[in-house]
Design a protein around this motif. Structure first.
Motif, PDB file in Angstrom:
ATOM      1  N   ASN A  88      29.149  47.042  48.153  1.00 48.88           N
ATOM      2  CA  ASN A  88      28.457  47.882  46.668  1.00 48.88           C
ATOM      3  C   ASN A  88      29.760  48.126  45.864  1.00 48.88           C
ATOM      4  OD1 ASN A  88      25.787  47.944  46.788  1.00 48.88           O
ATOM      5  ND2 ASN A  88      25.774  48.512  48.924  1.00 48.88           N
ATOM      6  N   LYS A  89      29.302  49.262  45.018  1.00 54.73           N
ATOM      7  CA  LYS A  89      30.434  49.819  44.204  1.00 54.73           C
ATOM      8  C   LYS A  89      30.666  50.912  44.360  1.00 54.73           C
ATOM      9  CE  LYS A  89      28.985  46.103  40.671  1.00 54.73           C
ATOM     10  NZ  LYS A  89      28.411  45.965  39.288  1.00 54.73           N
ATOM     11  N   ASN A 114      33.444  48.281  50.335  1.00 50.24           N
ATOM     12  CA  ASN A 114      33.525  49.186  48.990  1.00 50.24           C
ATOM     13  C   ASN A 114      35.034  49.738  48.595  1.00 50.24           C
ATOM     14  OD1 ASN A 114      30.612  50.111  48.295  1.00 50.24           O
ATOM     15  ND2 ASN A 114      30.477  50.091  50.329  1.00 50.24           N
ATOM     16  N   THR A 140      38.091  48.757  53.107  1.00 49.14           N
ATOM     17  CA  THR A 140      37.970  49.645  52.126  1.00 49.14           C
ATOM     18  C   THR A 140      39.145  50.160  51.618  1.00 49.14           C
ATOM     19  OG1 THR A 140      37.677  51.363  54.011  1.00 49.14           O
ATOM     20  CG2 THR A 140      35.659  50.475  53.128  1.00 49.14           C
TER      21      THR A 140
END
Length: 428
Positions: A88-89, A114, A140
């Motif tokens: 996702n963002k 992310n 990440t």
């Protein structure tokens, strides 16, 4: 592109779309689910009831922030135990904690892919993650400071995934994490043992260390120190590391609880065949009962240990590994195995007897009975149609065996040098 598209969607927008009755018509998916009824809150993305399973998968939904906290409270119940927010963002721990704090029984959280390298995690924010047992932070680029904040604020943490985070060093923690049992840290650049050894004091209860694709160059501690550093380590994965000395493999024997080892793709083993690799490795690791995912049986271990002794017979005293002497004490000095040619014989020299004539004939054993008759036709001047053949095995007391099947290969009769072929003309 509009501002909302640039910023991404809220968690509540993603969940309302994915788990609406149209897209998710019934309570399905892993685990028990519940039906959530909309609260009627003005501006809420939740227009209809939601069918929420206990395992929520919201990967790749463009989520960048939580949305209104009141809406999340309305949507969630205590039944949700797993949440996948990978790809996702999300880039702010405060937004992630707003989501997680409303899932009181959450045990598994996946935040892989992310971008969280610049996100700062405050201890108060990390408390929202306190119920989680398994945390996935692959790709990440989270800092070690963030990792340590989590391990200090998560009293239930048992499994931690830190793959693909471009780590070249390990920053030690101020306080150990006594609950962590599995550390999955593949595909980084932890090449020096001086960095890897820090995991021992950081995670004293560590049971499984998965360190594939890190190009670790050597294991530099003494056996005594290894024993103290990793007293509970049961399984280690060093696939595609840079280990190139048998001494490094021998050192694994000092890990008192080690049972499972994965060690493929290392420079040390490149010169050996796959069978030699496995046998030599099993012989070097007497306590390991699973190698590269395959169980080591007692029979396989004994064969491997005997092979290990024979493999080193031609080595000088200085070249012999310590393990060789241990195994000689167990089995004695074994003689080399006799080399036996197991290939089927191609020819045999036999006596062909016909009436009062005896001829020494070399016959091909891969030919058929019919082809042998053609060969003998020129030797005996007798038509094949008028020929009956009998095979006499000189090594047994059995009588002649008629070669009556014209398509049968001669090697199936086990004909040897010196045996006899008796030719009898057919009676009219």
């Amino acid at each position: 592109m509009g501002a909302s598209e640039t910023e991404g969607r809220t968690f509540m927008q993603a969940i309302s779309e994915k788990y609406s009755p149209e897209n998710f018509p019934c309570r399905r998916g892993p685990g028990m689910g519940v039906v959530v009824v909309p609260s009627g809150h003005q501006g809420s993305p939740m227009k209809d009831r939601l069918n929420l399973p206990s395992v929520l998968v919201l990967n790749g939904c463009g989520i960048s922030h939580a949305g209104e906290e009141g809406e999340i409270v309305a949507a969630f119940c205590a039944h949700v135990v797993e949440l996948d927010l990978s790809h996702n963002k999300l880039h702010d721990w405060h937004e992630i904690s707003k989501i997680v704090s409303n899932i009181p029984n959450l045990e598994f959280l996946n935040l892989s892919s992310n971008q969280l390298s610049d996100a700062v995690l405050e201890p108060d924010c990390a408390k929202a993650f306190s119920s989680i047992h398994r945390l996935v932070l692959n790709n990440t680029q989270v800092s070690w400071d963030t990792v340590h904040t989590f391990t200090q604020e998560m009293p239930e943490l048992e499994e931690l995934f830190l793959c693909l985070n471009e780590y070249t060093t390990v920053t030690p923690a101020a306080m150990p994490c006594p609950t962590l049992r599995l550390l999955h840290i593949t595909d980084n650049s932890l090449q020096e043992w001086s960095e890897v050894r820090k995991f021992g004091s950081m995670f004293p209860a560590l049971d499984t260390l998965v360190m594939a694709n890190n190009n670790l160059s050597a294991i530099q501690d003494s056996g005594e120190i290894l024993q103290r550093l990793f007293p509970n380590l049961r399984s280690i994965n060093l696939h595609n590391s840079g280990l190139n000395r048998w001494e490094d493999i021998e050192k694994l024997n000092f890990l008192p609880k080690l049972e499972e080892v994965r060690l493929q793709g290392i420079p040390l083993l490149q010169a050996y065949t796959s069978a030699e690799r496995r046998s030599l490795m099993i012989a070097q690791l007497p306590s390991v009962n699973s190698l590269n995912g395959s169980v080591v049986t007692d029979g396989e271990r004994e064969d491997a240990e005997r092979f290990f002794i024979r493999y080193h017979l031609d080595h000088s005293e200085e070249e012999l590994p310590h393990r060789y002497h241990c195994l000689v004490t167990k089995y004695g000095k074994l003689a080399p195995l006799a080399e036996i040619d197991l290939r089927p014989r191609c020819h045999a020299k036999v006596e062909v007897r016909y009436e009062d004539k005896v001829e020494q004939v070399s016959i091909r054993l891969d030919q058929t009975v019919a082809e042998l008759k053609k060969q003998l036709r020129t030797v005996l001047q007798l038509p094949t149609s008028n020929m009956r053949l009998y095979y006499i095995d000189k090594g047994t007391a059995f009588g002649p065996d008629e070669l009556k099947y014209s398509t049968r290969a001669l090697h199936s009769y086990l004909i040897q040098d010196g045996d006899e072929i008796l030719v009898v003309p057919k009676t009219k």
